[in-house]
Design an enzyme around this catalytic site. Structure first.
Site, PDB file in Angstrom:
ATOM      1  N   CYS B 148      17.041   4.266   1.916  1.00  0.00           N
ATOM      2  CA  CYS B 148      16.479   3.763   3.412  1.00  0.00           C
ATOM      3  C   CYS B 148      15.048   3.135   2.670  1.00  0.00           C
ATOM      4  O   CYS B 148      14.354   3.110   2.784  1.00  0.00           O
ATOM      5  CB  CYS B 148      16.526   4.550   4.422  1.00  0.00           C
ATOM      6  SG  CYS B 148      17.882   3.966   5.104  1.00  0.00           S
ATOM      7  N   HIS B 149      13.702   4.601   2.279  1.00  0.00           N
ATOM      8  CA  HIS B 149      12.715   4.789   1.348  1.00  0.00           C
ATOM      9  C   HIS B 149      12.858   5.201   0.918  1.00  0.00           C
ATOM     10  O   HIS B 149      11.224   5.964  -0.368  1.00  0.00           O
ATOM     11  CB  HIS B 149      11.663   5.426   2.965  1.00  0.00           C
ATOM     12  CG  HIS B 149      12.181   5.151   4.545  1.00  0.00           C
ATOM     13  ND1 HIS B 149      13.596   5.425   4.765  1.00  0.00           N
ATOM     14  CD2 HIS B 149      11.778   4.025   4.623  1.00  0.00           C
ATOM     15  CE1 HIS B 149      13.096   4.421   6.108  1.00  0.00           C
ATOM     16  NE2 HIS B 149      12.104   3.684   6.329  1.00  0.00           N
ATOM     17  N   GLY B 150      13.792   5.473  -0.542  1.00  0.00           N
ATOM     18  CA  GLY B 150      13.445   6.460  -1.556  1.00  0.00           C
ATOM     19  C   GLY B 150      13.404   7.383  -1.898  1.00  0.00           C
ATOM     20  O   GLY B 150      12.648   8.007  -3.382  1.00  0.00           O
TER      21      GLY B 150
END
Lengths: 417, 184
Positions: B148-150
């Site tokens: 999703c956001h690393g």
């Protein structure tokens, strides 16, 4: 401009009604004789388009609610049943689904138009703020609605967005968790969450309708701003709303519905994500989770910040910023047509928004195409420009810029052409 | 009313304040059921613990179970994965707390404090950023990568890189037999 009423009841019945409930007088003064600047251009037709879109969403939404089941075991299949079994269900759902996109397309144009022509400046601050509140209510409604089909994207969008509030754990321990548990009605997004989201998704459009009523009320006190950004000086500067703007609004509304129809009939799933046709699975997060296109710039801002709480602050701050615009702009001139520096910065902001949207649509570790430059840094620069535009450049430019010469009146340059 | 400016409170002032206070308390009391109804129901709170049979899990394999409607990671770590988790210095960790419900709140995030048995790693599968489920064997640290956001976690589930603020949470669990574990 909400001056003395020009309504004269013509029949015995309307005279009788007028002394008891002057509703026809109100309608006449609001949409028939309302004096409107004679120079409104194409960009001013989106208010009417937005009202139309709200109506479309409410009507299709009420009908869809007759077939939809807000239960985590049945929701996905009930949407498929709408698509396959319900008479014209596919049409109603595609209109509602793409209607959200069209609604946001129109609202972004409407907002950028207000920004360009300085429509937020005195005496229209409340009008602008009501618009910002409506925009936030639209975001909430769209998000809640996106969860209802209970596909993979629905489920994980609900998870990610509600988890934004868990950032409060970094302010007061356990506060964020308490908020998310309260929002979910459980320890994760679940059936209880779907039920309450459905209830609120049904409620909010009517709140928006109320806000739109206030927005139009606030508009009708000072009257419309206009592309020149100068005040109306007398009757020679205005025309009655009907037929001049009813016809103009209707014409562009028809063109807009053509675009709308192209999406509904030719590419109904182009703006959606295919993963939302996979039923929700709490154990598997999709490879790349992407919000709908209209949230991408905000999503890119959130993702560009490596710290959780700060990321959430930047995200909400980007919307809160809009409330302060009437006081951040220090220029005495409204319209960007007479403001060369502001005009340039405005167009950079438009490009910035599109760039942020692109960053948001790509995966987290992507590079700028053809380079080794990480996109996350493009998003960071974009986020900085967004904030700098409103909090730094806007107040500064108003002080140092030398605006062009304003025309004497609206009528003069119009008649000179 | 000339005497309305006098400093002495009148019976009317008292009544205004008393009525206002009673009204505010009444509104608060009436609002609370409408707020509290959103919290988890008794049925949700009564969710039981789970037991996991570890026999089918091979070394180097990671599985995802469901525990309290959330994913739960169970991973049988290889000696190499254990070694790489043990060599990490505490100072290099963004979150220095073990986040292990089986230990005191201030236990440091050493590899020893992240597992009961070194071979078996068990934790929540909820990314501490925004709640996605990270994917095993991905990312620079060989643990988990959240798409999703690393956010990247190491083989002891500790946050190493990305926006997530905390290590993956470890619920209360105990080994009933060498191959059977009870979570919750």
């Amino acid at each position: 401009m909400s001056g003395p009423s020009s309504y004269v009841p013509q029949t015995a019945f309307t005279r009788w009604l007028d002394t008891r409930l002057p509703i026809l007088r109100f309608a006449n003064d609001t949409i028939m004789t309302f004096p409107t600047p004679r120079n409104l251009n194409f960009w001013y037709t989106f208010g009417g388009i937005l009202t139309f879109m709200l109506g479309v969403q409410i009507v299709t939404g009420i009908v869809l609610a007759m077939h939809y089941v807000p239960n985590s075991d049945l929701a996905f299949n009930s949407v498929e049943s709408i698509m396959r079994d319900v008479n014209y269900g596919w049409l109603l759902r595609y209109v509602h689904m793409n209607g959200a996109s069209m609604f946001f397309l129109a609202v972004y144009i409407h907002m950028f138009r207000g920004l360009y022509y300085g429509s937020y400046k005195a005496p229209r601050e409340i009008l602008w703020i009501l618009g910002v509140i409506t925009f936030v209510a639209m975001i909430a409604t769209a998000f809640l609605g996106y969860v209802l089909p209970w596909g993979q994207m629905s489920f994980w969008a609900a998870t990610v967005i509600t988890n934004l509030f868990s950032a409060f754990d970094q302010v007061v321990p356990h506060l964020g968790t308490a908020i998310t548990t309260w929002l979910w009605g459980g320890f994760g997004v679940s059936d209880a969450t779907l039920n309450r989201f459905y209830s609120l998704h049904y409620l909010l459009p009517f709140v928006i309708a109320g806000l739109v009523g206030l927005h139009i009320w606030a508009l009708h006190v000072p009257g419309n701003n206009n592309p020149l950004g100068i005040d109306v000086k007398g009757p020679q500067d205005t025309v009655p709303f009907h037929p001049y703007y009813t016809v103009k609004d209707a014409f562009y509304l028809v063109l807009f519905t053509v675009l709308f129809a192209v999406f509904v009939f030719e590419a109904p799933n182009m703006l959606g994500h295919p993963d939302n046709y996979i039923p929700a699975n709490p154990l598997v997060t999709p490879k790349d989770i992407v919000p709908e296109w209209y949230f991408l710039p905000f999503y890119a801002m959130l993702r560009s910040i490596p710290q959780k709480l700060f990321g959430v602050i930047v995200l909400f701050g980007s919307m809160l910023t809009l409330v302060f615009i009437p006081w951040l702009d220090t220029s005495r001139v409204r319209s960007a047509s007479f403001r060369p520096i502001f005009r340039l910065l405005f167009w950079i902001l438009v490009v910035d928004g599109i760039t942020l949207g692109y960053c948001g649509s790509q995966s987290v570790d992507a590079n700028l195409p053809g380079t080794m430059f990480p996109l996350v840094w493009v998003a960071r620069i974009g986020t900085i420009y967004y904030y700098a535009f409103f909090w730094l450049l806007m107040p500064l430019v108003g002080l140092i810029e030398r605006p062009g010469k304003l025309p004497d009146s609206i009528a003069k340059p119009v008649l000179a052409k | 009313m000339a005497d309305s400016t006098t400093a002495d409170p009148t019976r009317r002032d008292f009544l205004y304040i008393a009525t206002g206070a009673a009204g505010a308390i009444g509104i608060g009391l009436a609002a609370w059921p409408f707020i509290d109804q959103m919290n988890p129901t008794s049925a949700v709170l009564a969710m039981a613990s789970i037991e996991i049979d570890l026999t089918p899990i091979q070394p180097g394999q990671a599985i995802v179970m469901t525990f309290r409607s959330h994913p739960l990671f169970v991973r049988r770590r290889t000696p190499k994965e254990i070694a790489s988790a043990k060599t990490v210095k505490l100072a290099d960790l963004p979150d220095k707390l073990a986040r292990n419900e089986n230990l005191p709140d201030d236990a440091p995030a050493t590899d020893e404090n992240r597992e009961i048995k070194s071979e078996w790693y068990i934790s929540s599968g909820v990314c501490t950023h925004l709640g996605c489920t990270p994917t095993a064997f991905e990312g620079d640290y060989g643990g988990w990568l959240c798409h999703c956001h690393g956010s990247q976690y190491d083989t002891a589930g500790r946050i190493r890189k990305g926006p997530a603020p905390q290590n993956l949470a470890i619920p209360k669990y105990a080994f009933l037999t060498p191959t059977r574990v009870k979570v919750g």
